[in-house]
Motif scaffolding. Structure first.
Motif, PDB file in Angstrom:
ATOM      1  N   UNK A   1      -4.544   0.154  -0.409  1.00  0.00           N
ATOM      2  CA  UNK A   1      -5.712   0.367   0.448  1.00  0.00           C
ATOM      3  C   UNK A   1      -5.415   0.190   1.937  1.00  0.00           C
ATOM      4  N   UNK A   2      -4.195  -0.217   2.287  1.00  0.00           N
ATOM      5  CA  UNK A   2      -3.840  -0.315   3.701  1.00  0.00           C
ATOM      6  C   UNK A   2      -3.459   1.042   4.285  1.00  0.00           C
ATOM      7  N   UNK A   3      -3.282   2.022   3.427  1.00  0.00           N
ATOM      8  CA  UNK A   3      -2.799   3.326   3.872  1.00  0.00           C
ATOM      9  C   UNK A   3      -3.830   4.059   4.727  1.00  0.00           C
ATOM     10  N   UNK A   4      -3.329   4.733   5.760  1.00  0.00           N
ATOM     11  CA  UNK A   4      -4.169   5.576   6.607  1.00  0.00           C
ATOM     12  C   UNK A   4      -4.027   7.063   6.242  1.00  0.00           C
ATOM     13  N   UNK A   5      -3.237   7.326   5.212  1.00  0.00           N
ATOM     14  CA  UNK A   5      -3.041   8.692   4.743  1.00  0.00           C
ATOM     15  C   UNK A   5      -4.330   9.206   4.096  1.00  0.00           C
ATOM     16  N   UNK A   6      -4.888  10.326   4.585  1.00  0.00           N
ATOM     17  CA  UNK A   6      -6.177  10.804   4.048  1.00  0.00           C
ATOM     18  C   UNK A   6      -6.144  11.120   2.557  1.00  0.00           C
ATOM     19  N   UNK A   7      -4.989  11.561   2.036  1.00  0.00           N
ATOM     20  CA  UNK A   7      -4.894  11.845   0.606  1.00  0.00           C
ATOM     21  C   UNK A   7      -4.931  10.561  -0.213  1.00  0.00           C
TER      22      UNK A   7
END
Length: 379
Positions: free
Chosen positions: A55-61
């Motif tokens: 959940x730290x990801x900023x990747x939109x996918x």
């Protein structure tokens, strides 16, 4: 269910774990979703349950996939309320909560920058909670003015300090002796402590310039200053600080020992604790922890510090970036009589006990949750 990027060290993480522990003690089923970290063990020992997601990801996918996975968890566990504490996971947590029709709580842990359209857009979901919690009135005002959060949805819940951990009567001499050796302290020489990760806005250079002013005033360096904090990969900034220390002729009086593993003992060794942040702190955990340990504090006069430090009673507030004013305050702090130092210690600890405890913070969060889940509940 609380959602945050990871469970490493920090104020966001500490508040999450403390709240989860309080919920478990109160008989709630408490889940925390994050990418994991060293605090997971503490969380699970307290009876809460951890779920690992990226959940730290900023990747939109990945955000889209996280939203789908959170939706599955909310429906299957089941979860009655979602509380998100950071911007990146807010995108997926808000979408999942909407799809499942459960209340959403968000916590503004700082005054998120909104000077560009993208930064404001990125922080946008944090302003969309059914209840938006701010960790200080300063942050609440910012959320209202910069993000349009209605006052009716805003609640201020200050961060809580663990008074069992930050208790000057519980610090054994061996703990302080170990740090004295690590820091190469000289008996009888006052200690000026600035805790905080090595990042530019924490004001290390302001303190160094203030120390130079102090040394020039008195014709000697009758102090030891400790810049306590990890680099977190900012080796270039550490090198800059080391160069400035040498340039100012402070290399015999300044220590940079790295991360602080035993903060209560570190505060106990200090004669004065400094928070010199040049950007407003959302709350200012250092100033509160230091006061809990009965230590006078010098903090910058902006942000959350205005709500946590009592000028003239528990410490001093100085203009941000003003090395001369900081030197003046340090001069006063180092000249305190034993009687005056004792008065400040008693007032400082009482101030924290009355306003900034973990119990008070957790009780306030549980009231928010209860109000959303049971709107007709009298309490």
């Amino acid at each position: 269910m609380q959602v945050l990027p990871a469970l490493v060290t920090g104020g966001v993480e500490r508040g999450t774990v403390d709240t989860a522990k309080a919920l478990a003690r109160a008989g709630w089923v408490s889940y925390v979703v994050s990418e994991g970290g060293p605090m997971v063990r503490e969380l699970e020992r307290a009876g809460a349950k951890h779920i690992t997601l990226p959940v730290a990801s900023k990747n939109p996918f990945k955000i889209r996939r996280n939203a789908a996975r959170l939706e599955e968890l909310i429906r299957s566990l089941p979860v009655d309320l979602v509380h998100v504490r950071s911007r990146a996971p807010a995108w997926s947590a808000r979408l999942a909560a909407q799809r499942c029709g459960v209340p959403l709580v968000t916590t503004f842990h700082n005054a998120y920058k909104s000077h560009s359209w993208f930064k404001k857009f990125w922080a946008g979901p944090m302003a969309k909670g059914d209840v938006v919690v701010a960790i200080s009135d300063f942050v609440a005002d910012y959320a209202n003015k910069a993000f349009g959060v209605a006052r009716a949805r805003l609640v201020t819940i200050p961060r809580g300090t663990d008074l069992a951990k930050f208790d000057p009567t519980r610090i054994y001499p061996e703990r302080m002796s170990n740090l004295q050796q690590q820091w190469r302290l000289t008996d009888g020489r006052p200690v000026i402590l600035l805790p905080g990760r090595l990042t530019r806005w924490k004001g290390h250079t302001v303190l160094l310039r203030a120390l130079k002013i102090l040394a020039d005033r008195h014709g000697e360096q009758d102090f030891t200053a400790v810049l306590l904090g990890s680099t977190q990969g900012r080796e270039g900034y550490r090198a800059d600080l080391e160069g400035l220390i040498v340039q100012l002729g402070l290399d015999r009086s300044v220590r940079m020992p790295g991360d602080g593993k035993d903060m209560p003992a570190a505060y106990m060794l200090a004669d004065v604790v400094v928070s010199a942040s040049t950007f407003p702190e959302g709350f200012g955990r250092v100033a509160v922890e230091a006061q809990a340990m009965g230590k006078p504090v010098v903090a910058t006069d902006h942000g959350g510090s205005r709500e946590t430090v009592l000028p003239g009673e528990t410490g001093w507030l100085v203009p941000p970036g003003d090395a001369e004013a900081l030197a003046d305050a340090l001069d006063e702090a180092l000249k305190l009589t034993p009687e005056r130092r004792m008065q400040i210690a008693e007032r400082a600890r009482r101030h924290v006990m009355e306003n900034f405890t973990v119990d008070a913070m957790c009780e306030a969060y549980i009231k928010v949750y209860t109000r959303l889940l049971f709107p007709n509940h009298n309490n």
